[in-house]
Design an enzyme around this catalytic site. Sequence first.
Site, mmCIF file in Angstrom:
data_model
loop_
_atom_site.group_PDB
_atom_site.id
_atom_site.type_symbol
_atom_site.label_atom_id
_atom_site.label_comp_id
_atom_site.label_asym_id
_atom_site.label_seq_id
_atom_site.Cartn_x
_atom_site.Cartn_y
_atom_site.Cartn_z
ATOM 1 N N TYR A 137 -7.547 -7.385 8.663
ATOM 2 C CA TYR A 137 -8.644 -6.783 7.904
ATOM 3 C C TYR A 137 -9.872 -7.708 7.919
ATOM 4 C CZ TYR A 137 -5.117 -3.391 6.747
ATOM 5 O OH TYR A 137 -4.163 -2.426 6.850
ATOM 6 N N ASN A 164 -3.414 -9.600 8.097
ATOM 7 C CA ASN A 164 -3.172 -8.272 8.688
ATOM 8 C C ASN A 164 -4.351 -7.618 9.405
ATOM 9 O OD1 ASN A 164 -0.513 -8.320 8.042
ATOM 10 N ND2 ASN A 164 -0.664 -6.972 6.249
ATOM 11 N N THR A 188 0.842 -1.186 0.000
ATOM 12 C CA THR A 188 0.000 0.000 0.000
ATOM 13 C C THR A 188 0.886 1.248 0.000
ATOM 14 O OG1 THR A 188 -1.813 -1.103 1.126
ATOM 15 C CG2 THR A 188 -1.635 1.281 1.451
ATOM 16 N N ASN A 244 -2.916 -4.503 13.197
ATOM 17 C CA ASN A 244 -4.264 -3.943 13.348
ATOM 18 C C ASN A 244 -5.075 -4.641 14.446
ATOM 19 O OD1 ASN A 244 -4.109 -1.924 11.264
ATOM 20 N ND2 ASN A 244 -4.111 -3.610 9.800
ATOM 21 N N HIS A 272 -6.992 -10.961 0.158
ATOM 22 C CA HIS A 272 -6.287 -10.443 1.343
ATOM 23 C C HIS A 272 -6.966 -10.976 2.605
ATOM 24 C CE1 HIS A 272 -3.889 -8.124 3.922
ATOM 25 N NE2 HIS A 272 -3.924 -6.938 3.321
#
Length: 354
Positions: free
Chosen positions: A165, A163, A27, A220, A160
């Site tokens: 999410y 992480n 990103t 996160n 994805h």
Amino acid sequence: MKFPALFKPLQVGPYKLAHRVAMAPLTRMRAERENFAPRPLNAEYYGQRATKGGLIIAEASPVLSHGRGNPATPGIYSEAQIAGWRKVVDAVHAKGGIIFLQLWHVGRVSHSSYHGGQLPVSASATPRALETAEVKDVVEAFRQGAKNALAAGFDGVEIHGANGYLLEQFLQSRSNQRSDQYGGSIENRARLLLEVTQAAIDVWGANRVGVRLSPHGIANDSGEPDPMPLYTHVVKALDKLGLAYLHFIEPRSSGAGRADVNWQNVPSAMVLFRPLYSGVLMTAGGFTGESANAAIAEGHADIIAFGRIFISNPDLPRRLQHDYPITPYNRATFYGGEEKGYTDYPAYDELTPA
Ligand SMILES: Cc1cc2nc3c(=O)[nH]c(=O)nc-3n(C[C@H](O)[C@H](O)[C@H](O)COP(=O)(O)O)c2cc1C
């Protein structure tokens, strides 16, 4: 050649990789700020990093507006975004490269300011739990994102599931307190990831779909208290699908986007899960040419994805192949901005004119 295992060709789905130095999804927050379409600058950046038969996984891209959580991250849900991505794909293909797109929904790692005042969504009520019917909409959004990536000319997609999410929020017990078929047992928590993966397979065929996971990761505010039972189930279920590849983030670099720390004495994802997965296995996290070559030579992984040093070394495969010095990265320019720290890192040949 110093790292022969790293430069041994490999078949991945329908694609013949010339080497095992992949570019990890990164990103960079440099898309259009208004419509989140990739810009010519983004095409230049990816083109610089393309090599013949080299695999690039393009940065995480939300499959719908509600899957956003950051400024200027490119999306894959509008015509303008598809058109912008097509230029990126063309720049990579012009050099004989292979490019997959990482499909993303941030879930709770967001803010209501990104959604016209509406709360972000997640598996549970922090901030708002998705209704069961809405979970189906998430699957459909990933399906549409996969179709849009196909229309943009990509060579495949990566789901994805890492992480912290949305898909990981469903996987992990700390973030999933649901009582419907998407919560509770390991089978139920894994359901959304597997449905989303199947939706991408419907569009692309399994051998052009990858999945990324970060077991033992803590990004996160994630972290499954006992990751092995959960991820054993997930990896075994994915193994049945015949995917292009399974992609891990090593837990030692779980916070790589924010800090330089490499945690020590943490389990290695590739070592733990290699015995459970029969297909192509990719992993990322603090690798050097030396350690990447060793991981492949020892049979722990088939491909190594490089993140931060691919940012600062646009010709990374060539540098590793010739054992040229590696340019250090500048963390201050990771996220947002323009050319600086993005397209202005020179290739080795530009540093030392012949
Ligand atoms: C600036 C930056 C952005 C990242 N963006 C993503 C992303 O979009 N998707 C993803 O799965 N991982 C992302 N990561 C994690 C990387 O793909 C990679 O796993 C991590 O940096 C460890 O590899 P490295 O030590 O070679 O950098 C990002 C990391 C960094 C440093």
